[in-house]
Design a protein around this motif. Structure first.
Motif, PDB file in Angstrom:
ATOM      1  N   LYS A   1      93.887  40.083 -20.296  1.00 55.09           N
ATOM      2  CA  LYS A   1      93.124  39.095 -20.024  1.00 55.09           C
ATOM      3  C   LYS A   1      91.729  39.709 -20.037  1.00 55.09           C
ATOM      4  CE  LYS A   1      96.232  36.522 -17.196  1.00 55.09           C
ATOM      5  NZ  LYS A   1      96.263  35.984 -15.632  1.00 55.09           N
TER       6      LYS A   1
ATOM      7  N   ARG B   1      87.429  38.945 -19.446  1.00 51.11           N
ATOM      8  CA  ARG B   1      86.411  38.032 -18.985  1.00 51.11           C
ATOM      9  C   ARG B   1      84.920  38.516 -19.318  1.00 51.11           C
ATOM     10  NH1 ARG B   1      85.660  34.599 -13.049  1.00 51.11           N
ATOM     11  NH2 ARG B   1      83.993  33.341 -13.873  1.00 51.11           N
ATOM     12  N   SER B   2      84.011  37.797 -19.990  1.00 52.01           N
ATOM     13  CA  SER B   2      82.818  38.386 -20.303  1.00 52.01           C
ATOM     14  C   SER B   2      81.671  37.279 -20.586  1.00 52.01           C
ATOM     15  CB  SER B   2      82.892  39.126 -21.449  1.00 52.01           C
ATOM     16  OG  SER B   2      81.756  39.615 -22.047  1.00 52.01           O
ATOM     17  N   GLN B   3      80.518  37.536 -20.373  1.00 53.43           N
ATOM     18  CA  GLN B   3      79.452  36.689 -20.707  1.00 53.43           C
ATOM     19  C   GLN B   3      78.785  36.780 -22.005  1.00 53.43           C
ATOM     20  OE1 GLN B   3      76.631  36.661 -17.502  1.00 53.43           O
ATOM     21  NE2 GLN B   3      77.999  36.002 -15.804  1.00 53.43           N
TER      22      GLN B   3
ATOM     23  N   ASP C   1      80.255  31.936 -19.892  1.00 53.17           N
ATOM     24  CA  ASP C   1      81.147  32.697 -19.487  1.00 53.17           C
ATOM     25  C   ASP C   1      82.700  32.516 -19.877  1.00 53.17           C
ATOM     26  OD1 ASP C   1      82.594  34.394 -17.708  1.00 53.17           O
ATOM     27  OD2 ASP C   1      82.443  33.132 -15.773  1.00 53.17           O
TER      28      ASP C   1
ATOM     29  N   TYR D   1      86.324  33.319 -20.811  1.00 52.78           N
ATOM     30  CA  TYR D   1      87.611  33.892 -20.224  1.00 52.78           C
ATOM     31  C   TYR D   1      88.743  33.638 -21.272  1.00 52.78           C
ATOM     32  CZ  TYR D   1      91.934  34.307 -17.212  1.00 52.78           C
ATOM     33  OH  TYR D   1      92.929  34.778 -16.611  1.00 52.78           O
TER      34      TYR D   1
END
Length: 584
Positions: free
Chosen positions: A310, A312-314, A327, A329
């Motif tokens: 997994k 998660r980043s912007q 954002d 995911y």
């Protein structure tokens, strides 16, 4: 909604009824005309025979002859002399003795006679007349006229219509019964097919219909059965995948993208159209790196494929209209035996959060900077005075003037901050009243005219008389003052400022137009931010706090109005505000 069978029978009924009615009317008119023609022919023959006999009868016997003839033929008999006088008449009444030469049947009478149907004032009813000429004496001509009541024709016509109505009604009932049976036989299979289609629409793919004859109806029933079978097979194959996708889509309020193990986009929701500003329906079954343009997002997808973990980043996505922050995911979808089935991406819009964060940072920095400048000046010149400059009267006056200006500037800044804070509070309300727009605008222009004159600017005003609206007079003036003051600050010498007001339907439009330095397209979205300046040096040197347009925006919104800005670099700026005439 009417059933097909009902519509078919109803259509046949209307058509049959129309045909029978038209045929009945045609036959009725033909038979009526035939009967009238026969009646006229009979009356003409009787009139010609009576006229022939008149040539051998003495004139003194005409009345007796008329009465005898009327008794035998059951008609009204009138004998008319050459001058129009009645010599024999079987009807009673004052009009019986009138001159009859101008009667239509007498005027039309020739060697074959003359006929007409008209109302008789003597008999007080409508009669069929037939006049026939005869000769008496040496050169004198007379007329024998027979008349029969038209009522007899009506009685015969009534019997005729009754006969036609009864006959055609029986025929209509018989034809309608046969049509209903035929329509029922044709539409029953269609109704069965319709019921099966409804079951298929509800998800019951086991439904089947009876396959009857081998004609077109039979082909329809077989086709619907084949369709039901194929739908059942397809549903079984895709049921598992459909349930998974429906669960994801139904519970996601953000952008959703599913990419299979080959890298093809197999599912993308409608929210992604706004995110990527594109027709994402065309992305289905396309490789993700061929349709997605953002490199960071592509790298994030590749990272998930490689690591199967997994992420998660912007990311920042640039579209044709604006810049948005999301954002992201991402997670791999693992099937049986730990086999990678694809990945799913969820994009949450955090653009507003980013903007609020940036506004907070800018606000803190701007407040610090705006406060630092006057405070530093106050401190510096005060120290200079304390260090001995106060003994120099000229220097003391100069430094005190600077201290006064900076303290005044500091006071204006604090006042604007307090004013903006007050306006932005939820419980802030306007003092609603009837605003005289004409008078308010003229007062503001006269107040600022000296300031414009000092800068050699033409301040023009165009306000019609007697324009009113509902609002807060003081706040309305505050809006105009801020806009005109800004125009004066940002307009070079020898320029012009034009303020005009006009009425449009249920709105009052106020416009402030200048020939100043203008605003670039990139800066337009930010001009209503607190402490944002188009030309920082010029506005700060003029004493501006950078809060004027922020105050204007909030006051315009409090009036339920709208504000638009049109500007071009080095060509001027126009602010247009549309106030509702009445409080909404």
């Amino acid at each position: 909604m009417m059933k097909f069978r009902t519509r078919l029978v109803f259509g046949l009924m209307i058509a049959i009824l129309f045909v029978l009615a038209a045929l009945g009317i045609l036959l009725g008119q033909l038979l009526k005309g035939f009967y009238v023609d026969q009646l006229e022919e009979r009356l003409g023959k009787e009139a010609s025979m009576a006229a022939l006999a008149m040539e051998d009868i003495e004139k003194t016997e005409w009345q007796e002859y008329a009465e005898e003839l009327a008794k035998r033929l059951d008609v009204r008999v009138t004998i008319i002399e050459d001058d129009g006088d009645v010599a024999g008449e079987t009807a009673e009444g004052p009009q019986a003795a009138e001159n009859n030469l101008e009667r239509p049947e007498i005027e039309q009478a020739d060697e074959d006679g003359g006929t007409t149907i008209r109302y008789s004032s003597t008999a007080e009813e409508e009669l069929l007349y037939y006049a026939y000429p005869f000769q008496y004496g040496e050169e004198e001509n007379g007329y024998v006229r027979l008349a029969m009541p038209v009522e007899r024709i009506g009685e015969v016509n009534q019997k005729l219509w009754i006969f036609l109505a009864v006959s055609f009604s029986i025929a209509f009932i018989i034809i309608l019964s046969l049509s209903y049976r035929i329509a029922n036989q044709l539409t029953r299979p269609i109704g069965q097919v319709t019921d099966v289609a409804k079951q298929l629409a509800k998800g019951n793919f086991k439904a089947r219909t009876y396959e009857g004859t081998k004609d077109e109806i039979g082909q329809l029933t077989r086709s619907i059965n084949i369709l039901a079978y194929n739908l059942d097979q397809i549903t079984r194959q895709y049921q598992t995948q459909q349930e998974r996708l429906e669960a994801l889509i139904d519970h996601m309020g953000s952008g959703l993208i599913f990419i299979n193990d080959r890298g093809d986009i197999s599912l993308i929701n409608q929210y992604c159209k706004d995110i990527f500003d594109a027709d994402t329906d065309q992305w289905l079954q396309q490789l993700y790196y061929q349709v997605i343009e953002d490199k960071k997002l592509i790298q994030l997808i590749q990272q998930i494929f490689l690591t199967e973990v997994k992420v998660r980043s912007q990311v920042q996505l640039n579209t044709r209209l604006n810049v948005s922050h999301y954002d992201v995911y991402g997670a791999p979808i693992v099937g049986e035996k730990d086999r990678l089935r694809g990945i799913v991406l969820v994009l949450h819009d955090i653009t507003e959060l980013k903007k609020l964060e940036q506004i907070r940072k800018d606000f803190v920095a701007n407040v610090s900077h705006e406060l630092k400048t006057p405070v530093t000046s106050l401190k510096g010149f005060t120290e200079t005075l304390l260090d001995g400059a106060m003994e120099d009267e000229r220097a003391r006056k100069q430094f005190l003037d600077i201290i006064w200006k900076e303290s005044d500037r500091l006071q204006d800044l604090i006042s604007d901050l307090l004013e903006l804070s007050k306006i932005e509070k939820e419980y802030f309300e306007l003092n609603w009243q009837k605003v005289n727009v004409t008078e308010s605008v003229e007062e503001v222009v006269e107040l600022l005219r000296p300031k414009a004159k000092n800068k050699k600017l033409d301040l023009l005003v165009d306000v019609p008389d007697d324009i009113y609206m509902e609002g807060d007079t003081s706040r309305f003036k505050q809006i105009i003052i801020n806009l005109v003051t800004n125009a004066i600050v940002y307009t070079p010498e020898e320029g012009s400022i034009h303020v005009y007001v006009k009425k449009e339907e249920e709105s009052v439009v106020v416009s402030v137009k200048d020939t100043g330095i203008g605003i670039s397209e990139e800066e337009l979205p930010r001009i209503f931010e607190r402490f944002y300046r188009v030309n920082k040096d010029r506005s700060r040197n003029s004493g501006g706090t950078g809060l004027g347009l922020a105050i204007v925006k909030h006051l315009v919104e409090a009036h339920h109005a709208s504000i638009n800005v049109y500007s071009e670099k080095n060509k001027g700026t126009t602010f247009i505000i549309r106030f509702p005439e009445t409080r909404e």
